[in-house]
Design a protein around this motif. Structure first.
Motif, short mmCIF file in Angstrom:
data_model
loop_
_atom_site.label_atom_id
_atom_site.label_comp_id
_atom_site.label_asym_id
_atom_site.label_seq_id
_atom_site.Cartn_x
_atom_site.Cartn_y
_atom_site.Cartn_z
N UNK A 146 12.75 17.18 0.23
CA UNK A 146 13.00 18.56 0.61
C UNK A 146 11.98 19.48 -0.04
N UNK A 147 11.52 20.46 0.73
CA UNK A 147 10.66 21.52 0.22
C UNK A 147 11.38 22.84 0.48
N UNK A 148 11.99 23.40 -0.56
CA UNK A 148 12.71 24.67 -0.45
C UNK A 148 13.68 24.67 0.73
N UNK A 149 14.46 23.63 0.81
CA UNK A 149 15.48 23.55 1.84
C UNK A 149 15.05 22.88 3.13
N UNK A 150 13.72 22.71 3.33
CA UNK A 150 13.22 22.03 4.53
C UNK A 150 13.09 20.54 4.25
N UNK A 151 13.68 19.71 5.12
CA UNK A 151 13.62 18.27 4.92
C UNK A 151 12.42 17.69 5.68
N UNK A 152 11.40 17.33 4.92
CA UNK A 152 10.21 16.74 5.54
C UNK A 152 10.46 15.29 5.91
N UNK A 176 5.76 15.25 11.94
CA UNK A 176 6.82 14.24 11.97
C UNK A 176 7.20 13.74 10.58
N UNK A 177 6.33 13.97 9.59
CA UNK A 177 6.62 13.53 8.23
C UNK A 177 5.83 12.32 7.78
N UNK A 178 4.80 11.94 8.54
CA UNK A 178 4.05 10.72 8.22
C UNK A 178 3.34 10.82 6.87
N UNK A 179 2.60 11.91 6.65
CA UNK A 179 1.86 12.03 5.40
C UNK A 179 2.81 12.20 4.23
N UNK A 180 3.90 12.94 4.42
CA UNK A 180 4.90 13.06 3.36
C UNK A 180 5.45 11.68 2.99
N UNK A 181 5.74 10.88 4.00
CA UNK A 181 6.24 9.53 3.74
C UNK A 181 5.22 8.72 2.96
N UNK A 182 3.95 8.79 3.35
CA UNK A 182 2.90 8.07 2.63
C UNK A 182 2.83 8.53 1.17
N UNK A 183 2.94 9.85 0.96
CA UNK A 183 2.88 10.38 -0.40
C UNK A 183 4.07 9.92 -1.23
N UNK A 184 5.22 9.76 -0.60
CA UNK A 184 6.39 9.24 -1.31
C UNK A 184 6.22 7.76 -1.64
N UNK A 200 3.51 6.16 -2.16
CA UNK A 200 2.43 5.91 -3.12
C UNK A 200 2.58 6.71 -4.41
N UNK A 201 3.67 7.45 -4.56
CA UNK A 201 3.95 8.13 -5.82
C UNK A 201 3.35 9.51 -5.97
N UNK A 202 2.68 10.04 -4.96
CA UNK A 202 2.11 11.37 -5.07
C UNK A 202 3.16 12.46 -4.89
N UNK A 203 4.31 12.08 -4.34
CA UNK A 203 5.48 12.93 -4.29
C UNK A 203 6.67 12.13 -4.81
N UNK A 204 7.62 12.82 -5.44
CA UNK A 204 8.85 12.19 -5.88
C UNK A 204 9.96 12.54 -4.90
N UNK A 205 10.79 11.58 -4.53
CA UNK A 205 11.83 11.86 -3.54
C UNK A 205 12.93 12.75 -4.08
N UNK A 206 13.49 13.54 -3.19
CA UNK A 206 14.70 14.30 -3.51
C UNK A 206 15.89 13.36 -3.63
N UNK A 258 11.68 -1.13 -8.19
CA UNK A 258 11.59 0.30 -7.90
C UNK A 258 10.30 0.90 -8.45
N UNK A 259 9.67 1.75 -7.64
CA UNK A 259 8.42 2.40 -8.06
C UNK A 259 8.46 3.91 -7.86
N UNK A 260 9.56 4.45 -7.34
CA UNK A 260 9.56 5.88 -6.98
C UNK A 260 9.49 6.80 -8.18
N UNK A 261 9.79 6.31 -9.39
CA UNK A 261 9.69 7.15 -10.58
C UNK A 261 8.35 7.00 -11.28
N UNK A 262 7.48 6.12 -10.78
CA UNK A 262 6.20 5.85 -11.44
C UNK A 262 5.13 6.83 -10.99
#
Length: 256
Positions: A15-21, A43-51, A53-59, A69-73
């Protein structure tokens, strides 16, 4: 129980300020496959890639690499676990030579970046390995040339070589044929198939001909959610996919 997927997302939300990417994305990438992610802009493709690969952390949700698990790394820690990626926008050092770009990437996986004084002899092995990588991606003849002199397609080849420098088990490629003519597309598609030998490849790709040629399976995103997933020949006949992405004719390629 069988082996864990090479890469898996479970209930992934960003989520980015209430928007679900991305919205409750579930994705399984099996070891050794080429998996394409398609969908229109937004559609969220780049956001998914960033999640992944760790460049974004999931909500919410989690990402696993071979069951761990790697989402905290941090991204560099994920690279050390065996996942590497390229980016949609060129990320090479333009003033360095093609070989030097790969040597810099190789140094990142050694203690050398943390040492101010490094004998040139310590770099010889890296140069040899860099030349092997350049040969693998078809850039041996450009090794001593400045990266800024490469064509758009050749820079994509170099970026794939840089991504390969850490010997990834899973390689993520973001729009590898974007902005290319037919000759460049054919060359990069052949390279993707070559580097996929012995590793898992996930690519975001807009060119449906490339997707049809390369992908063992595809996932279609719409508004941040998975619309369909499966083998290309099955997904392309899904009425929702035909309507949303491929136009009226199943055989026609559309924007992804």
């Amino acid at each position: 129980m069988g082996a864990a997927p090479a890469l898996e997302a479970r209930g992934l939300v960003k989520e980015f300020r209430g928007f679900r990417a991305t919205n409750d994305v579930n994705l399984q990438i099996q070891e050794g496959e080429i998996h394409a992610i398609i969908g229109p802009n937004g559609a969220g493709k780049t956001t998914l890639f960033n999640l992944l690969s760790g460049f974004l952390k999931p909500t919410a949700g989690e990402v696993t690499l071979f069951g761990q698990r790697i989402d905290a790394l941090a991204p560099h820690e994920i690279v050390r676990r065996g996942l590497s990626r390229s980016f949609q926008i060129s990320s090479v050092f333009p003033t360095l030579t093609v070989r030097e770009n790969v040597v810099v990437a190789l140094q990142a996986g050694t203690p050398l970046p943390h040492r101010f004084w490094t004998p040139l002899s310590r770099l010889e092995g890296l140069r040899d390995r860099a030349d092997e990588i350049l040969q693998a991606v078809g850039l041996s003849d450009f090794a001593g040339r400045a990266a800024s002199e490469l064509s758009h397609g050749e820079k994509r080849q170099l970026e794939i070589g840089i991504s390969m420098s850490q010997e990834p088990r899973v390689l993520l490629l973001d729009e590898p044929t974007s902005g290319m003519g037919s000759e460049g597309i054919a060359r990069v598609a052949a390279l993707v198939r070559q580097v996929a030998r012995g590793r898992t490849v996930v690519l975001v790709e807009h060119n449906m001909s490339v997707v049809a040629e390369l992908a063992d399976r595809i996932t279609v995103l719409q508004y941040g959610s998975v619309l369909a997933s499966g083998r290309y020949d099955d997904v392309r006949l899904d009425p929702r996919v035909i309507e949303a992405y491929l136009g009226d004719e199943p055989g026609e390629g559309g924007a992804a």
